[in-house]
Design a protein around this motif. Structure first.
Motif, short mmCIF file in Angstrom:
data_model
loop_
_atom_site.label_atom_id
_atom_site.label_comp_id
_atom_site.label_asym_id
_atom_site.label_seq_id
_atom_site.Cartn_x
_atom_site.Cartn_y
_atom_site.Cartn_z
N UNK A 32 37.90 13.79 9.82
CA UNK A 32 38.89 14.00 8.76
C UNK A 32 40.11 14.75 9.29
N UNK A 33 41.26 14.17 9.05
CA UNK A 33 42.53 14.74 9.51
C UNK A 33 43.66 14.03 8.78
N UNK A 34 44.86 14.64 8.77
CA UNK A 34 45.97 13.99 8.08
C UNK A 34 46.54 12.85 8.93
N UNK A 35 45.91 11.71 8.84
CA UNK A 35 46.23 10.55 9.68
C UNK A 35 46.03 9.28 8.87
N UNK A 36 46.99 8.37 8.95
CA UNK A 36 46.88 7.18 8.09
C UNK A 36 46.74 5.89 8.87
N UNK B 75 50.82 10.40 5.55
CA UNK B 75 49.71 10.90 6.38
C UNK B 75 48.47 11.31 5.60
N UNK C 143 53.04 2.55 6.71
CA UNK C 143 52.53 3.85 6.25
C UNK C 143 52.21 4.85 7.35
N UNK C 144 52.78 4.66 8.53
CA UNK C 144 52.50 5.59 9.60
C UNK C 144 53.39 6.82 9.49
N UNK C 145 52.95 7.87 10.10
CA UNK C 145 53.77 9.06 10.17
C UNK C 145 52.93 10.29 9.98
N UNK C 146 53.35 11.38 10.63
CA UNK C 146 52.65 12.62 10.36
C UNK C 146 52.57 13.57 11.52
N UNK C 147 52.56 14.84 11.17
CA UNK C 147 52.40 15.92 12.13
C UNK C 147 51.24 16.78 11.66
N UNK C 148 50.74 17.59 12.58
CA UNK C 148 49.71 18.54 12.17
C UNK C 148 50.35 19.75 11.51
N UNK C 149 49.66 20.35 10.55
CA UNK C 149 50.21 21.48 9.83
C UNK C 149 50.51 22.67 10.74
N UNK D 177 43.94 20.84 4.74
CA UNK D 177 44.52 20.72 6.08
C UNK D 177 45.56 21.80 6.35
#
Lengths: 120, 423
Positions: free
Chosen positions: B18-22, B204, A88-94, B124
Motif C-alpha cells: 500500500x502506497x500512494x501510487x496509481x 495518486x 491517471x499517473x502522477x505522484x510524489x511521496x509525502x 500516508x
C-alpha cells in the motif's frame, strides 16, 4: 528542428532519472523509436507483447491530445512541447521522496513546488 | 498480505504494498486495490454488517482503510426507492432508484469515494490534498478535507456550474479554474502530482478512492434484502463507478452474502460526450477520445480513465450503453422530479432518459428488477432549467383572488390537455 519531450515520474526508474529530452523526431513513431534508443531499459515497458505502444500511455503536443491532431500523421513543429503521461499517473511521496524520482522538488513543504524553496 | 488489502496491476498483475501510487511501474497500466476476501470471509456476515453504523462504513472491512481507522464522515446509506410512477411512465414494472442525490455531506456519490481517499491521504501522511473535478468531486473534497483539517487545491474546468464553484469555495478550498475542459484539467493534475507532495484523490490515491464506489453496490444488495437486481443503469464519466458496482456484487457473491447472479450492467452517457457508449456500440476494445459538448458537465470526460474497463464490464455482463441528447437530459430531470419527487442534476437526467430508452428498445424487460443509479443533486445544476418554468404574477392576499387564480389555472390545464401533449 527540435522538440522538447517531457517524461513523467513513472518513467524515471527506467531513464536513470532523466525527466526530459530534446528530440529531432518529425512524428510520433520516430519519437517513440528515438526514446527507445536513448533509454533501452524503457522499451519493454513502453510496448506490449505485440509491439504496440501500451494503450494507457497518452501523448500530448502543446497541451492537446495528439489523437486530436492526427496522431501518427501529425508532423512535429520546431519548438513543440511533447508530453507523455500514462492515464491517471502522477505522484510524489509525502516525505518529499518519490518512488521514481528521489529528489522530488520541494522537500521543505507541500506548497511551493520550486526547486529552490521559496517558502521560508 | 500484511494488511487485508494491497495494490495490484489491472493488466500484468504485479502486486504492490500500500502506497500512494496509481500506475504500474512495469507496464504503466492502472493499479487497483484487491481485498483479501478469504480473510474477510471469516469476519464479515450479514449480521456483522447490520451491527455497523447506518452509513457506508458498515462495510469498512471490505474497504481499503486500516483496521483501526475511525471514520470521520458518515457518507452513504442513501435510500433505495421503489419508483412505481416513473415505472408506469416508461413501461417498467419493477424499477428502483438508488438515490445518491441525498448522499451526505455534499449531495453526490462522490462523498463515498472521497471518504475512502482522505482516510488514505491521512494514513500516508499528506497534509494537502487535491483533485481534478467536474464539480461534485470538488465539493466533496473541499467539505471533507475541511472536516479533517487538510489543505486543499482543487482544479476544475473554467466553465463549471456556478453552484458547484460556490459549493467548493465555501469550505475554504483553493479553487483553481483552468481554461480548458476536464481532460486538460486532468492532464495538468498528473503533472502537478508528479511535482508536489500532495494526495490527489483521483490521481495518486485513485486505487483507494475508486473502492469507495463499491458501497453503492453493497447498499443496493443489502437494501434489496441481500439479493442482486437483474439490471443496473449507471451514469458514466470516467467509467469507474459501473466497474466498482460490479466488483461489489462479485465480492458479495464470493463472501456468500448473496446468491450468485449475472447482473446486467447498462451505461448512460450524454451524446455530446459518449466515448464509452460509442465503444460499447461499435464493439471497439479501445476508447476514442472526444471533445465534450453537453450540459451534463459532470459526465463531460472525453478521455475516460476507466473507459476500457467500463466497456468491458458492460459487454461481459450482457448489458448495453446508450447516450441521450441535451433536450432528453432536461426531460429526464423533470420526469424523475414529477413522478418520484427526486430532483437530480444533469447526470441523473442522463441516467433517467437512458433508462427510459432501454425499456423502450426492449433492452430491459418490463418485469426485470432494475436499479437506476442517481448520483447527484439537482440543486447544483439549476442553470439548465433556466426558462423552463414561468414565475407567476403575485396575487393579492384575498380568497376571491385565489379562487379566480385557481379557475384560470384549471381552464389553462383543460386547454393544454385538450391540445395534446405540449411538452
Amino acid at each position: 528542428m527540435s522538440v522538447r519531450v517531457l517524461l513523467p515520474n513513472a518513467f524515471q526508474k527506467h531513464t536513470n532519472g532523466a525527466k526530459e529530452i530534446q528530440s529531432s523526431a518529425s512524428n510520433l513513431p520516430q519519437l517513440i523509436d528515438e526514446i527507445e534508443v536513448t533509454f533501452p531499459a524503457l522499451k519493454t515497458h513502453l510496448r506490449d507483447e505485440t509491439g504496440n505502444v501500451r494503450r494507457f500511455i497518452n501523448f500530448y503536443v502543446n497541451e492537446e491530445d495528439i489523437r486530436f491532431l492526427g496522431n501518427e500523421k501529425y508532423a512535429f513543429k520546431d519548438g513543440d512541447e511533447v508530453l507523455l503521461i500514462p492515464s491517471i499517473a502522477g505522484g510524489c511521496w509525502p516525505d518529499g521522496q518519490t518512488r521514481f524520482a528521489p529528489n522530488c522538488k520541494c522537500s521543505c513543504c507541500s506548497y511551493c513546488g520550486q526547486e529552490e524553496c521559496a517558502c521560508y | 498480505m500484511a494488511l487485508s488489502y494491497e495494490l495490484c496491476c489491472r493488466e500484468c498483475g504485479k502486486r504492490y504494498a500500500n502506497q500512494p501510487l496509481s500506475i504500474c511501474d512495469e507496464c504503466f497500466s492502472p493499479l487497483e486495490v484487491v481485498v483479501d476476501l478469504d480473510a474477510a470471509k471469516k469476519t464479515v456476515t450479514r449480521e456483522s454488517i447490520a451491527q455497523g453504523p447506518t452509513n457506508m462504513w458498515r462495510y469498512q472491512a471490505l474497504l481499503p482503510v486500516p483496521e483501526d481507522y475511525v471514520p470521520q464522515t458518515p457518507a452513504g446509506w442513501t435510500p433505495l426507492l421503489k419508483a412505481p410512477r416513473l415505472a408506469d411512465r416508461i413501461g417498467a414494472k419493477n424499477l428502483y432508484i438508488k438515490n445518491d442525490a441525498v448522499c451526505m455531506p455534499t449531495l453526490s456519490f462522490k462523498d463515498r469515494v472521497v471518504a475512502v481517499a482522505l482516510a488514505n491521504a491521512q494514513r500516508f501522511g499528506f497534509d494537502t490534498v487535491g483533485c481534478s473535478s467536474t464539480g461534485n468531486l470538488a465539493n466533496s473534497v473541499a467539505a471533507q478535507a475541511a472536516r479533517l483539517g487538510l489543505k486543499t487545491y482543487i482544479l476544475v474546468p473554467a466553465d463549471l456550474e456556478a453552484a458547484k464553484i460556490l459549493n467548493t469555495q465555501v469550505y475554504g478550498a483553493n479553487l483553481i479554474r483552468i481554461d480548458g475542459n476536464y481532460d486538460h484539467v486532468n492532464r495538468l493534475s498528473s503533472q502537478i502530482a508528479d511535482r508536489y507532495n500532495w494526495g490527489f484523490v483521483n490521481v495518486n490515491l485513485r486505487p483507494y478512492y475508486a473502492e469507495g464506489s463499491k458501497t453503492v453496490g453493497f447498499e443496493i444488495a443489502e437494501q434489496l434484502g441481500w439479493r442482486l437486481p437483474d439490471n443496473v443503469v449507471v451514469p458514466m464519466a470516467g467509467g469507474s463507478l459501473i466497474t466498482k458496482i460490479r466488483k461489489a456484487f462479485k465480492e458479495l457473491i464470493a463472501l456468500g452474502l448473496v446468491e450468485p447472479k449475472d447482473v446486467r450492467f447498462f451505461g448512460a452517457q450524454a451524446t455530446g460526450c459518449s466515448p464509452i457508449a460509442k465503444a460499447v456500440k461499435t464493439g471497439a476494445d479501445h476508447i476514442e477520445p472526444q471533445k465534450p459538448s453537453t450540459i451534463a458537465r459532470s459526465l463531460a470526460i472525453g478521455n475516460p480513465a476507466d473507459g476500457v474497463y467500463a466497456a468491458k464490464a458492460i459487454r461481459e455482463s450482457g448489458g448495453w450503453a446508450e447516450d441521450v441528447s441535451d433536450v432528453e437530459i432536461v426531460s429526464g430531470i423533470q420526469e424523475l422530479a414529477e413522478t418520484e419527487g427526486i430532483f437530480t442534476e444533469t447526470a441523473g437526467g442522463v441516467t433517467t432518459a437512458v433508462t427510459a430508452r432501454l425499456y423502450a428498445h426492449g433492452r430491459i424487460k418490463a418485469d426485470d428488477l432494475t436499479v437506476s443509479c442517481i448520483t447527484g443533486n439537482g440543486l447544483k445544476t439549476t442553470d439548465v432549467l433556466a426558462g423552463a418554468y414561468e414565475t407567476e404574477e403575485a396575487i393579492r392576499p384575498r380568497l376571491t383572488d385565489f379562487e379566480n387564480y385557481i379557475n384560470e389555472i384549471k381552464e389553462l390545464n383543460e386547454l393544454v390537455s385538450g391540445g395534446g401533449n405540449v411538452r
